[in-house]
Design an enzyme around this catalytic site. Structure first.
Site, PDB file in Angstrom:
ATOM      1  N   ARG A  29       2.241 -10.291  -1.559  1.00  0.00           N
ATOM      2  CA  ARG A  29       2.633  -9.074  -2.265  1.00  0.00           C
ATOM      3  C   ARG A  29       3.431  -8.132  -1.626  1.00  0.00           C
ATOM      4  O   ARG A  29       4.080  -7.126  -2.129  1.00  0.00           O
ATOM      5  CB  ARG A  29       1.168  -8.400  -2.967  1.00  0.00           C
ATOM      6  CG  ARG A  29       0.246  -7.964  -1.803  1.00  0.00           C
ATOM      7  CD  ARG A  29      -1.009  -7.783  -2.163  1.00  0.00           C
ATOM      8  NE  ARG A  29      -1.496  -6.174  -2.409  1.00  0.00           N
ATOM      9  CZ  ARG A  29      -2.416  -5.694  -2.754  1.00  0.00           C
ATOM     10  NH1 ARG A  29      -3.491  -6.460  -2.700  1.00  0.00           N
ATOM     11  NH2 ARG A  29      -2.529  -4.356  -2.668  1.00  0.00           N
ATOM     12  N   GLU A  69     -10.158 -11.325  -8.087  1.00  0.00           N
ATOM     13  CA  GLU A  69      -8.912 -11.216  -7.403  1.00  0.00           C
ATOM     14  C   GLU A  69      -8.456 -12.546  -6.688  1.00  0.00           C
ATOM     15  O   GLU A  69      -7.583 -12.511  -6.045  1.00  0.00           O
ATOM     16  CB  GLU A  69      -8.528 -10.119  -6.671  1.00  0.00           C
ATOM     17  CG  GLU A  69      -9.618  -9.717  -5.414  1.00  0.00           C
ATOM     18  CD  GLU A  69      -9.549  -8.451  -4.743  1.00  0.00           C
ATOM     19  OE1 GLU A  69      -8.493  -7.962  -4.993  1.00  0.00           O
ATOM     20  OE2 GLU A  69     -10.614  -8.048  -4.239  1.00  0.00           O
ATOM     21  N   ARG A  97     -15.887   0.955  -4.731  1.00  0.00           N
ATOM     22  CA  ARG A  97     -15.520  -0.347  -4.133  1.00  0.00           C
ATOM     23  C   ARG A  97     -15.922  -0.425  -2.761  1.00  0.00           C
ATOM     24  O   ARG A  97     -15.789   0.312  -2.119  1.00  0.00           O
ATOM     25  CB  ARG A  97     -14.278  -0.919  -4.371  1.00  0.00           C
ATOM     26  CG  ARG A  97     -14.127  -2.249  -3.836  1.00  0.00           C
ATOM     27  CD  ARG A  97     -12.462  -2.607  -4.036  1.00  0.00           C
ATOM     28  NE  ARG A  97     -11.641  -1.886  -3.326  1.00  0.00           N
ATOM     29  CZ  ARG A  97     -10.436  -2.365  -2.949  1.00  0.00           C
ATOM     30  NH1 ARG A  97      -9.913  -3.089  -4.011  1.00  0.00           N
ATOM     31  NH2 ARG A  97      -9.441  -1.514  -2.143  1.00  0.00           N
ATOM     32  N   CYS A 126      -8.289  -2.896 -12.614  1.00  0.00           N
ATOM     33  CA  CYS A 126      -7.954  -2.294 -11.751  1.00  0.00           C
ATOM     34  C   CYS A 126      -6.704  -2.351 -11.104  1.00  0.00           C
ATOM     35  O   CYS A 126      -6.231  -1.677  -9.980  1.00  0.00           O
ATOM     36  CB  CYS A 126      -9.077  -1.714 -10.691  1.00  0.00           C
ATOM     37  SG  CYS A 126      -9.684  -3.066  -9.771  1.00  0.00           S
ATOM     38  N   ARG A 142     -11.214   3.323  -3.609  1.00  0.00           N
ATOM     39  CA  ARG A 142     -10.814   2.535  -2.870  1.00  0.00           C
ATOM     40  C   ARG A 142     -11.387   3.014  -1.513  1.00  0.00           C
ATOM     41  O   ARG A 142     -10.657   3.884  -0.631  1.00  0.00           O
ATOM     42  CB  ARG A 142      -9.402   2.127  -2.455  1.00  0.00           C
ATOM     43  CG  ARG A 142      -8.605   1.286  -3.432  1.00  0.00           C
ATOM     44  CD  ARG A 142      -7.133   1.154  -2.854  1.00  0.00           C
ATOM     45  NE  ARG A 142      -6.452   0.061  -3.806  1.00  0.00           N
ATOM     46  CZ  ARG A 142      -5.931   0.141  -4.848  1.00  0.00           C
ATOM     47  NH1 ARG A 142      -5.621   1.626  -5.398  1.00  0.00           N
ATOM     48  NH2 ARG A 142      -5.252  -0.959  -5.459  1.00  0.00           N
ATOM     49  N   HIS A 198       0.923  -1.309   0.030  1.00  0.00           N
ATOM     50  CA  HIS A 198       0.084   0.132   0.077  1.00  0.00           C
ATOM     51  C   HIS A 198       0.796   1.312   0.184  1.00  0.00           C
ATOM     52  O   HIS A 198       0.458   2.308  -0.573  1.00  0.00           O
ATOM     53  CB  HIS A 198      -1.014  -0.161   1.069  1.00  0.00           C
ATOM     54  CG  HIS A 198      -2.212  -1.072   0.597  1.00  0.00           C
ATOM     55  ND1 HIS A 198      -3.293  -0.523  -0.188  1.00  0.00           N
ATOM     56  CD2 HIS A 198      -2.176  -2.225   0.698  1.00  0.00           C
ATOM     57  CE1 HIS A 198      -3.918  -1.445  -0.382  1.00  0.00           C
ATOM     58  NE2 HIS A 198      -3.580  -2.523   0.243  1.00  0.00           N
ATOM     59  N   ASN A 204      -3.413  -7.212  -8.215  1.00  0.00           N
ATOM     60  CA  ASN A 204      -2.560  -7.220  -7.064  1.00  0.00           C
ATOM     61  C   ASN A 204      -2.718  -8.390  -6.200  1.00  0.00           C
ATOM     62  O   ASN A 204      -1.666  -8.884  -5.683  1.00  0.00           O
ATOM     63  CB  ASN A 204      -2.730  -5.796  -6.293  1.00  0.00           C
ATOM     64  CG  ASN A 204      -2.462  -4.710  -7.313  1.00  0.00           C
ATOM     65  OD1 ASN A 204      -1.999  -4.851  -8.188  1.00  0.00           O
ATOM     66  ND2 ASN A 204      -3.243  -3.857  -6.502  1.00  0.00           N
ATOM     67  N   ASP A 205      -3.883  -8.774  -5.948  1.00  0.00           N
ATOM     68  CA  ASP A 205      -4.039  -9.769  -4.948  1.00  0.00           C
ATOM     69  C   ASP A 205      -4.268 -11.238  -6.127  1.00  0.00           C
ATOM     70  O   ASP A 205      -3.730 -12.012  -5.354  1.00  0.00           O
ATOM     71  CB  ASP A 205      -5.587  -9.750  -4.577  1.00  0.00           C
ATOM     72  CG  ASP A 205      -5.347  -8.759  -3.181  1.00  0.00           C
ATOM     73  OD1 ASP A 205      -4.574  -9.225  -2.482  1.00  0.00           O
ATOM     74  OD2 ASP A 205      -6.234  -7.895  -3.033  1.00  0.00           O
TER      75      ASP A 205
HETATM   76  C1  PEP Z   1      -6.101  -5.480  -6.506  1.00  0.00           C
HETATM   77  O1  PEP Z   1      -6.177  -6.396  -5.554  1.00  0.00           O
HETATM   78  O2  PEP Z   1      -5.567  -5.751  -7.662  1.00  0.00           O
HETATM   79  C2  PEP Z   1      -6.657  -4.150  -6.150  1.00  0.00           C
HETATM   80  C3  PEP Z   1      -6.907  -3.331  -6.774  1.00  0.00           C
HETATM   81  O3  PEP Z   1      -7.014  -4.037  -4.672  1.00  0.00           O
HETATM   82  P1  PEP Z   1      -6.166  -3.771  -3.613  1.00  0.00           P
HETATM   83  O4  PEP Z   1      -4.716  -3.284  -4.098  1.00  0.00           O
HETATM   84  O5  PEP Z   1      -6.832  -2.679  -3.142  1.00  0.00           O
HETATM   85  O6  PEP Z   1      -6.085  -4.918  -2.983  1.00  0.00           O
HETATM   86 MG    MG Z   2      -7.208  -6.200  -4.059  1.00  0.00          MG
END
Ligand code: PEP
Ligand code: MG
Length: 590
Positions: free
Chosen positions: A477, A443, A344, A514, A308, A201, A466-467
């Protein structure tokens, strides 16, 4: 990606993971784990009672910490080991200790941390002088309790961020989402952290704040001193501590070139996102805070592909109520109108721990009580948020997105909760968009494999890579040690993505992305060729992604994607794409 410069004269040169491009040259603001120096000052009479309540608040904060720690230890090591914390809890309730500290505050006019520290010193001295081994062995418990309470009196590291004077680069072992939300964005020039990966993050925040960042530096926080001069090269992923004049000059030139490139890209702002052979692509931006909408617009994004809302919960000590949420959502929706905003529902848990309600400590938080798993249990919170989003839909184009869905049960339960919120608003005569579109984040690998069935339930799918990458490849991650395994261009990930896009299209719904992969220039042509409908990227990446899409034929991208799907390894795919991009985009860094 760009290479770090070699043969530099400096005190330390550290290579990490490049997560937010650009060059920052500034002094270091060091944010370490524990701040425990006790200031001794005589306080004014009117301060006395507030110091007493600071002390009492710290005692109860320390008790909450202990409760969580105890349950974690009981779970991991066993109930027997967790009992050691019973002694700590007893100390926190010890009347003599509490009274003596309060007396020092009231009678001797000492500040809370000083008063408590003196009381503990006295206890510590008595115990260590005791002839009994049992009492001597309790000294370490006292020290632990002392540290814990003082930390609460002084406030957490976040409060120390407010001491940031002038501009600086933040160096820390790591930064949590709840710390980053409290940063004064105008003063932070960049980030360098020991821990973290490309999609952690702090990386996402740095990109949205448009400042350079390097993470995964492993030991930087232990090597540097506060106030030292540092260069953060967020493009090459290196940090130069204590550079000489020649190095500084070189990096100032690089910095100027970076600004120049950004200026050139800004020329793409008002151009449509369309390929040479006229295929139109939706290019939108990800948003963390309502005050970033101007940046979304100035970079030329046509809509918000992911808002987010988590940060709304993280930024506050209390739960944001319906009106508070509605105000935030309306601000964004109103400014973006007529372009759509995908809101979201909250994705708390994992590394996002709110202060306003308790998420019990877990062995594997990223596999634990997170996102809709919380919303579906805490229906009260879910209902408040859904009502606020629905009400905002009356003021512009709003779509709702559910995070961390792993199967159909959850989709059905989310839809039920939404229907309930809609029915309530109807009965209260409150307006909302009856046709608000509904989407699911893909995800979790199980959701990717069930994409056809999920698509039948909703209006769109949004790939959260990302997930998805972390769960598909079993690579945390945020863990810099295994960051070399975290690859969105892994053939297995690409197969999942292709499957989701094809399944979505077969069921007649559009598919977006995203996750950070959508903003990676190396991935764009592959995703375009796989027929992705929408790219939602951080605002600063919008011009670059648009430039790439506008420079190619869709049919050529299809050929590239189909070739890439034949490769066996991520390294082969990356090499192939670097070669293509270097040939096509001579003015960009690959
Ligand atoms: C993701 O997981 O790709 C995503 C966009 O959500 P976050 O990064 O907030 O987990
Ligand atoms: Mg995510």
């Amino acid at each position: 990606m760009a290479k770090a410069k070699k043969n530099l004269n400096c005190k330390h040169f550290l290579q990490g993971i490049a997560v937010s491009p650009g060059i920052a040259i500034s002094k270091i603001f060091l944010l370490l784990e524990d701040v425990e120096e006790v200031d001794s000052s005589v306080i004014d009479d009117e301060m006395i009672e507030s110091e007493v309540s600071r002390f009492q608040g710290a005692l109860s904060g320390a008790k909450t910490d202990l409760r969580m720690l105890q349950s974690k230890v009981a779970h991991r090591i066993g109930k027997e080991s967790a009992r050691i914390f019973d002694v700590h809890k007893l100390l926190l309730e010890d009347h003599l200790l509490i009274e003596e500290t309060i007396n020092r505050i009231r009678k001797e006019k000492k500040n809370a941390d000083h008063a408590f520290s003196e009381t503990m010193d006295k206890y510590q001295h008595t115990l260590s002088e005791s002839p009994h081994e049992f009492f001597q062995s309790r000294v370490s418990d006292l020290r632990d309790v002392r540290r814990r309470v003082i930390r609460h009196i002084q406030g957490d590291r976040t409060d120390h961020l407010s001491k940031l004077e002038g501009t600086a680069v933040i160096v820390a072992p790591e930064l949590t989402p709840s710390e980053t939300v409290k940063l004064d964005k105008h003063k932070v020039m960049g980030f360098a952290t020991d821990l973290g990966g490309r999609t952690s993050h702090v990386a996402i925040m740095a990109r949205s704040m448009e400042v350079p960042a390097v993470v995964g530096l492993r030991k930087i926080s232990g090597l540097v001193k506060a106030g030292e001069r540092v260069i953060i090269d967020g493009t090459a992923g290196c940090v130069i501590v204590g550079p000489d004049e020649k190095t500084l000059t070189e990096y100032r030139e690089l910095q100027a070139r970076h600004y120049e490139l950004e200026k050139k890209l800004a020329g793409f702002k008002d151009l449509p996102c369309v390929t040479l052979d006229s295929k139109e692509i939706e290019l939108s931006a990800n948003l963390e805070f309502s005050d970033e909408v101007d940046s979304v617009k100035s970079h030329g994004a046509r809509g918000i592909g992911l808002y987010r809302t988590d940060y709304l919960y993280l930024a506050s000590e209390v739960l944001p109520d319906e009106e508070t949420q509605l105000r935030e959502y309306r601000k964004i929706v109103g400014k973006m109108s007529p372009d759509p905003v995908i809101i979201r529902t909250m994705d708390l848990g994992g590394d996002k721990q709110p202060k306003s309600f308790e998420i019990p400590a877990e062995e594997n938080p990223f596999l634990g009580w997170r996102a809709v798993r919380i919303s579906l249990v805490r229906q009260d919170l879910f209902n408040t948020q859904l009502r606020a989003i629905l009400r905002a839909s009356h003021f512009g184009s709003v779509k709702i997105l559910f995070p961390m869905i792993s199967g159909l049960d959850e989709v059905h339960e989310c839809k039920l909760a939404l229907e309930k919120a809609k029915a309530e608003l109807r009965s209260e005569n409150i307006s909302f968009d009856e046709n608000v579109e509904l989407g699911v984040m893909i995800e979790v690998p199980s959701a990717a494999l069930l994409a056809d069935k999920i698509a039948r339930e909703v209006d769109f799918l949004s790939l959260g890579t990302n997930d998805l990458v972390q769960y598909a490849l079993a690579v945390d991650r945020g863990n810099e040690r295994i960051a070399y395994l975290y690859k969105h261009l892994h053939p297995a990930v690409l197969r999942l993505i292709r499957h989701v896009i094809q399944a979505g299209h077969r069921e007649g719904v559009w598919v977006g992305m995203c996750g950070e992969m959508a903003g990676d220039p190396l991935s764009v042509l592959i995703l375009l060729g796989l027929d992705l409908d929408e790219f939602s990227v951080c605002p600063t990446a919008v011009p670059e992604i648009k430039k790439i899409i506008r420079s190619v034929n869709y049919r050529e991208a299809v050929r590239i994607a189909s070739k890439v799907m034949d490769f066996d390894k991520a390294s082969e795919i990356e090499r192939f794409m670097v070669k293509i991009m270097r040939q096509k985009f001579k003015d960009m860094n690959f």
